[in-house]
Write a protein that holds these residues in place. Structure first.
Motif, mmCIF file in Angstrom:
data_model
loop_
_atom_site.group_PDB
_atom_site.id
_atom_site.type_symbol
_atom_site.label_atom_id
_atom_site.label_comp_id
_atom_site.label_asym_id
_atom_site.label_seq_id
_atom_site.Cartn_x
_atom_site.Cartn_y
_atom_site.Cartn_z
ATOM 1 N N UNK A 1 45.428 74.365 65.808
ATOM 2 C CA UNK A 1 44.172 74.093 65.112
ATOM 3 C C UNK A 1 43.948 75.082 63.973
ATOM 4 N N UNK A 2 44.252 76.357 64.230
ATOM 5 C CA UNK A 2 44.087 77.371 63.193
ATOM 6 C C UNK A 2 45.024 77.107 62.012
ATOM 7 N N UNK A 3 46.257 76.706 62.314
ATOM 8 C CA UNK A 3 47.214 76.412 61.240
ATOM 9 C C UNK A 3 46.769 75.200 60.427
ATOM 10 N N UNK A 4 46.259 74.177 61.119
ATOM 11 C CA UNK A 4 45.781 72.984 60.415
ATOM 12 C C UNK A 4 44.608 73.339 59.504
ATOM 13 N N UNK A 5 43.695 74.182 60.028
ATOM 14 C CA UNK A 5 42.539 74.593 59.225
ATOM 15 C C UNK A 5 42.973 75.342 57.971
ATOM 16 N N UNK A 6 43.972 76.211 58.109
ATOM 17 C CA UNK A 6 44.473 76.953 56.957
ATOM 18 C C UNK A 6 45.117 76.016 55.930
ATOM 19 N N UNK A 7 45.884 75.021 56.422
ATOM 20 C CA UNK A 7 46.522 74.066 55.527
ATOM 21 C C UNK A 7 45.492 73.216 54.799
ATOM 22 N N UNK A 8 44.451 72.796 55.532
ATOM 23 C CA UNK A 8 43.391 72.004 54.901
ATOM 24 C C UNK A 8 42.679 72.809 53.817
ATOM 25 N N UNK A 9 42.474 74.107 54.087
ATOM 26 C CA UNK A 9 41.824 74.958 53.103
ATOM 27 C C UNK A 9 42.683 75.097 51.852
ATOM 28 N N UNK A 10 44.013 75.247 52.067
ATOM 29 C CA UNK A 10 44.925 75.342 50.925
ATOM 30 C C UNK A 10 44.910 74.068 50.106
ATOM 31 N N UNK A 11 44.859 72.903 50.786
ATOM 32 C CA UNK A 11 44.827 71.632 50.076
ATOM 33 C C UNK A 11 43.559 71.469 49.245
ATOM 34 N N UNK A 12 42.456 71.955 49.807
ATOM 35 C CA UNK A 12 41.197 71.875 49.083
ATOM 36 C C UNK A 12 41.175 72.745 47.828
#
Length: 203
Positions: free
Chosen positions: A190-201
Motif C-alpha cells: 500500500x505504501x509503495x502504491x501510494x508513492x507511485x500514485x504521488x509520483x504520477x500526480x
C-alpha cells in the motif's frame, strides 16, 4: 582502528579469551578488521583496486570476507568468524557482535544501497542471513540460522525462516501480538502504491 578498545570488547564478549596478547595474535576477527581498516582507507581514497586486493588477501587468510566499501563502527566483535560475508553497502554501528557463517548481503539489486544497516549493539547469530537494504535497530538480536528480509525495530529478537519477531523489549510475544507477515506485506505494498500514485500526480 582503536585496537585496544576492540581487544577489550573481545575480552568482554568471549569467555574463552584469556588475555589481550592472545586475542591480537590468534583471533581471526581481529586480523580481518585490521585488514578491513586499511582496505577501507584505500577504497575511500580512490584506490579501490588496492583496497579490494587487501580484502581478498584477508579473506584467504581469515575466511572472513569484508568488502572494503562497507562502513563499520567501533568495537565490532567477530566471534570465530569462519564464513562471514559483509557486503559493499553494509553499515554497522558500534558494539556489534557477529558469529561465524553470518551473511550481511543483498537480494540482487545491482545499484545503490543493497545491503543491511545494523544499529548499535546488534547481535547476529551463527549462520544467520540478513539480506536487503533495511535497518536492524539498536540492541536487536538475530538468532542463529535465521533469514531476515525486512526491517527489525530496536530491542527485538528475530528467529526463523523467514525471520519473525518473538521478543520486544525483552518481553516474549504471544500469538495475539506476534506481527502478521501477510499484513506487513500488504501495508508495504500500500505504501509503495501510494508513492507511485504521488509520483504520477506530480508528472
Amino acid at each position: 582502528m582503536r585496537l585496544f578498545e576492540t581487544i577489550r570488547a573481545y575480552q568482554k564478549n568471549d569467555p574463552a579469551a584469556r588475555n589481550g596478547l592472545e586475542i591480537f595474535l590468534l583471533y581471526s576477527g581481529i586480523h580481518a578488521m585490521i585488514s578491513y581498516r586499511f582496505a577501507h582507507w584505500f577504497h575511500t581514497h580512490h584506490m579501490k583496486f588496492i583496497g579490494r586486493w587487501i580484502s581478498q588477501r584477508s579473506r584467504r587468510h581469515t575466511s572472513i570476507e569484508i568488502h572494503p566499501g562497507a562502513k563499520i563502527g567501533r568495537r565490532l566483535v567477530i566471534d570465530h568468524g569462519n564464513g562471514i560475508v559483509i557486503g559493499e553497502t553494509v553499515e554497522i554501528g558500534d558494539d556489534c557482535l557477529i558469529y561465524q557463517g553470518a551473511t550481511l548481503g543483498g537480494t540482487g539489486i545491482s545499484h545503490g544501497k543493497r545491503h543491511p544497516t545494523l544499529g548499535n549493539n546488534v547481535m547476529v547469530g551463527s549462520g544467520a542471513k540478513v539480506l536487503g537494504p533495511f535497518k536492524v535497530g539498536d540492541n536487536s538480536k538475530i538468532a542463529a540460522n535465521s533469514v531476515v528480509l525486512r526491517e527489525v525495530p530496536p530491542n527485538c529478537t528475530v528467529v526463523g525462516i523467514p525471520g519473525h519477531i518473538v521478543r520486544v523489549e525483552g518481553e516474549k510475544l504471544d500469538h495475539i501480538h506476534t506481527p502478521d507477515p501477510v499484513a506487513i506485506e500488504i501495508n508495504e505494498l500500500k505504501e509503495r502504491i501510494a508513492k507511485l500514485e504521488k509520483l504520477l500526480e506530480e508528472t
